[in-house]
Design a protein around this motif. Structure first.
Motif, PDB file in Angstrom:
ATOM      1  N   PRO A  32       0.663  -1.576  -0.209  1.00 40.71           N
ATOM      2  CA  PRO A  32       0.000  -0.409   0.192  1.00 40.71           C
ATOM      3  C   PRO A  32       0.591   1.779   0.012  1.00 40.71           C
ATOM      4  O   PRO A  32       0.218   2.542  -0.675  1.00 40.71           O
ATOM      5  CB  PRO A  32      -0.564  -0.514   1.399  1.00 40.71           C
ATOM      6  N   TRP A  33       2.426   0.973   0.635  1.00 36.27           N
ATOM      7  CA  TRP A  33       2.827   2.098   0.987  1.00 36.27           C
ATOM      8  C   TRP A  33       3.825   2.841  -0.694  1.00 36.27           C
ATOM      9  O   TRP A  33       5.079   3.659  -0.898  1.00 36.27           O
ATOM     10  CB  TRP A  33       3.885   2.221   2.120  1.00 36.27           C
ATOM     11  N   MET A  34       3.594   1.754  -1.686  1.00 31.70           N
ATOM     12  CA  MET A  34       4.431   1.408  -2.993  1.00 31.70           C
ATOM     13  C   MET A  34       3.924   2.120  -3.888  1.00 31.70           C
ATOM     14  O   MET A  34       4.332   2.532  -5.382  1.00 31.70           O
ATOM     15  CB  MET A  34       5.360   0.594  -3.262  1.00 31.70           C
ATOM     16  N   GLN A  35       2.686   2.342  -4.136  1.00 32.79           N
ATOM     17  CA  GLN A  35       1.893   3.248  -4.512  1.00 32.79           C
ATOM     18  C   GLN A  35       2.029   4.231  -4.901  1.00 32.79           C
ATOM     19  O   GLN A  35       2.337   5.626  -4.055  1.00 32.79           O
ATOM     20  CB  GLN A  35       0.590   2.934  -4.521  1.00 32.79           C
ATOM     21  N   ALA A  53       6.719   8.813   0.804  1.00 35.28           N
ATOM     22  CA  ALA A  53       5.991   7.463   1.121  1.00 35.28           C
ATOM     23  C   ALA A  53       5.870   6.241   0.591  1.00 35.28           C
ATOM     24  O   ALA A  53       6.752   5.134   0.925  1.00 35.28           O
ATOM     25  CB  ALA A  53       4.261   6.755   1.470  1.00 35.28           C
ATOM     26  N   GLN A  54       6.245   6.546  -0.818  1.00 35.77           N
ATOM     27  CA  GLN A  54       7.485   5.386  -1.431  1.00 35.77           C
ATOM     28  C   GLN A  54       8.976   5.182  -1.099  1.00 35.77           C
ATOM     29  O   GLN A  54       9.430   4.201  -1.282  1.00 35.77           O
ATOM     30  CB  GLN A  54       7.304   5.662  -2.553  1.00 35.77           C
ATOM     31  N   ALA A  84       9.294   3.098   1.932  1.00 32.01           N
ATOM     32  CA  ALA A  84       8.788   1.848   2.231  1.00 32.01           C
ATOM     33  C   ALA A  84       9.940   1.025   0.775  1.00 32.01           C
ATOM     34  O   ALA A  84      10.396   0.162   1.348  1.00 32.01           O
ATOM     35  CB  ALA A  84       7.260   1.294   1.047  1.00 32.01           C
ATOM     36  N   SER A 106      -0.186   6.883  -5.404  1.00 25.58           N
ATOM     37  CA  SER A 106      -0.965   7.424  -4.362  1.00 25.58           C
ATOM     38  C   SER A 106      -0.978   7.402  -3.283  1.00 25.58           C
ATOM     39  O   SER A 106      -0.849   8.603  -2.397  1.00 25.58           O
ATOM     40  CB  SER A 106      -3.044   6.164  -4.105  1.00 25.58           C
ATOM     41  N   SER A 107       0.342   6.994  -2.928  1.00 24.39           N
ATOM     42  CA  SER A 107       0.418   7.325  -1.399  1.00 24.39           C
ATOM     43  C   SER A 107       0.874   8.482  -1.339  1.00 24.39           C
ATOM     44  O   SER A 107       1.518   9.072  -0.200  1.00 24.39           O
ATOM     45  CB  SER A 107       1.260   5.667  -0.612  1.00 24.39           C
ATOM     46  N   GLY A 108       2.355   8.811  -2.621  1.00 24.22           N
ATOM     47  CA  GLY A 108       2.729   9.870  -2.330  1.00 24.22           C
ATOM     48  C   GLY A 108       4.309   9.776  -2.751  1.00 24.22           C
ATOM     49  O   GLY A 108       4.710   8.482  -1.778  1.00 24.22           O
TER      50      GLY A 108
END
Length: 532
Positions: free
Chosen positions: A482-485, A492-493, A496, A487-489
């Motif tokens: 979820p944190w590597m998409q 966050a990527q 992660a 949409s997470s910003g």
């Protein structure tokens, strides 16, 4: 300085350059994506860059260094200076003539060698932003601007060979960073002025030429600081020049097999719009470990091996070969596993912004995963090749490399029709493994390489440790997904990926130490030395 220390010096400088290369590619991907200007720039840059890799990492390291070192030992600095001046003068005249011819006949070179797909291009009836004719014209224009970069890099390779013979590795290893600094500056200027894509490609082409001249100037200054210099004189056919050409031709082919395979793949990929840029963007993350480890081994191993053989220290030569192979496996096998398992999050973080969309990320990641499988092979080529070069045997590796190059062309033509750019990546990987295995078998059959027990044991444990690390990566990727998409910003990527890579490295190194995949005694000595 120890063998590992020399690897670290060159590898560290190369890593520094590759990191800024990432920055350059990120900015370029955002500005150009995989459009026609990106294809044109990559096609035009690959041709002189092919020769840069052939000379800098192949011919001169393989042929010039042993001959120059022998001249230095037998004739002293004056004799070595005379030999170097002979070679420099001949190289300067040949490169000048070659550059003039290339500038005149560049349209023919583009249509037959650099990008034959552009000559066969047919315009889409629906219309595109840039027609086939315009794509061809800008590729020719970019190629003409950048081709003199070949001359600068070839002369730089010779000067770098002199520095390497004097065991001064750093300047030659760090000089390529200038190219990245220049192109990052050019791209920043183009972003600020909101230049169109064609203008960006044009300014980047001029930036490549400027960077080539600056790199040559840097290593020349370093050579002068080493109290050595060469002079320009009328070229003459001498015994030393003849011997260099006999060694350098096959050595260039052998040392540059990776780039030859990539160049062949790119020429075939020119038949599909966007495929050239996809291959180029996938090549950058793959080149990071290849450059850091492979180039370091190639630069350091040959002088060390040649010196041991000339002194008759055969046991030392065998030890050097085995430890170099051990070092290569220790670093490249886990890198290959990681790049194969998580190419998409890596490509998304590096490139996905601006003109580089999610569909492009998927295409580039698929190619990177296939390139990763060949990473150990291309580093092993740089480990095995000096075993021939140090003994001045170029015939055997030339035949082996020629066979693998032919296999690469055949496989690329077949697999491109089936899998497009992914087929080219797979062909490159298969040809790399064929080359590495044949080089090793040739050394083994001639009795020039004996695998010792520590290498066999540690090699098997490296593989086990890397596979267990791969299991940890798969489990952790599922948890961090979820944190590597996008949409997470971005932050966050980054976090992660850093957690994923950090945990993977920790798992691998702990396993390597626990199982004995790495020499624990050597690690403890290095730790004690650092504390001291």
């Amino acid at each position: 300085m120890s063998l590992i220390g020399k690897f670290a010096t060159v590898g560290g400088a190369t890593l520094f350059s590759r990191i800024f290369g990432f920055g350059r590619e990120m900015m370029m991907a955002s500005a150009l994506g995989i459009g026609p200007v990106a294809d044109a720039f990559n096609l035009a840059f690959r041709f002189p860059n092919l020769f840069r890799r052939l000379f800098a990492e192949g011919a001169f390291n393989a042929a010039f260094i042993p001959l120059f070192s022998r001249s230095l030992e037998e004739d002293g600095e004056d004799g070595a200076r005379a030999f170097a001046s002979e070679i420099f003068s001949t190289l300067f005249v040949v490169l000048t003539g070659l550059t003039i011819l290339a500038l005149v006949f560049m349209p023919l070179l583009v249509s037959t060698i650099i990008a034959p797909g552009l000559a066969a291009c047919v315009d889409d009836p629906a219309g595109t932003a840039i027609s086939c004719g315009e794509r061809f014209d800008i590729t020719v224009a970019f190629s003409r601007i950048m081709f003199p970069y070949l001359a600068s890099m070839s002369l730089m390779a010779m000067v770098s060979g002199i520095l390497n013979a004097f065991r001064r590795f750093f300047a030659a290893a760090v000089a390529p960073t200038i190219l990245n600094f220049v192109l990052i500056g050019v791209l920043a200027w183009c972003f600020w002025t909101e230049a169109d894509t064609t203008t960006i490609g044009l300014w980047m082409s001029w930036g490549v030429l400027f960077a080539g001249i600056a790199q040559l100037a840097m290593v020349t200054v370093a050579m002068r600081m080493a109290d050595f210099g060469v002079s320009l004189q009328r070229p003459r056919w001498t015994k030393g020049l003849k011997r260099l050409l006999i060694l350098a031709g096959p050595a260039a082919l052998i040392g540059g097999i990776t780039q030859i395979n990539l160049f062949v793949g790119q020429a075939i990929a020119s038949y599909k719009p966007g495929a050239v840029s996809i291959l180029q963007y996938a090549d950058r993350p793959y080149q990071l470990p290849l450059g850091m480890v492979g180039v370091a081994i190639g630069v350091v191993l040959l002088p060390e091996l040649a010196r041991a053989l000339k002194a008759g220290r055969l046991e030392e030569a065998q030890h050097t070969q085995n430890r170099s192979l051990e070092f290569a496996l220790f670093l490249t096998v886990p890198a290959a596993v990681a790049l194969f398992l998580i190419p998409e999050p890596i490509i998304r973080l590096i490139y996905e912004r601006g003109a580089f969309d999610a569909a492009t990320t998927t295409a580039v990641a698929a190619v990177l995963g296939l390139y990763a499988l060949g990473l150990p092979a291309f580093v092993l080529i740089k480990v095995f090749s000096p075993g021939y070069f140090a003994r001045e045997d170029t015939r055997t590796p030339m035949m082996i490399t020629g066979a693998s190059a032919i296999a690469n062309i055949i496989l690329s033509l077949i697999l491109f029709n089936l899998y497009a750019e992914r087929g080219i990546a797979l062909a490159t990987t298969l040809a790399g493994w064929l080359n590495a295995l044949l080089l090793f078998e040739g050394l083994r059959r001639k009795g020039l390489w004996h695998l010792d027990r520590p290498l066999l044991k540690r090699g098997a444990l490296v593989l086990v440790s890397a596979l267990l690390m791969g299991g940890a990566i798969v489990a952790l990727e599922f948890w961090l997904a979820p944190w590597m998409q996008p949409s997470s910003g971005l932050l966050a990527q980054i976090a992660a990926i850093l957690v994923l890579v950090g945990v993977a490295m920790a798992v691998y190194f702990v396993l390597a130490l626990a199982t004995g995949a790495v020499d624990r005694g050597l690690v403890m000595r290095l730790v004690k030395r650092q504390r001291g």
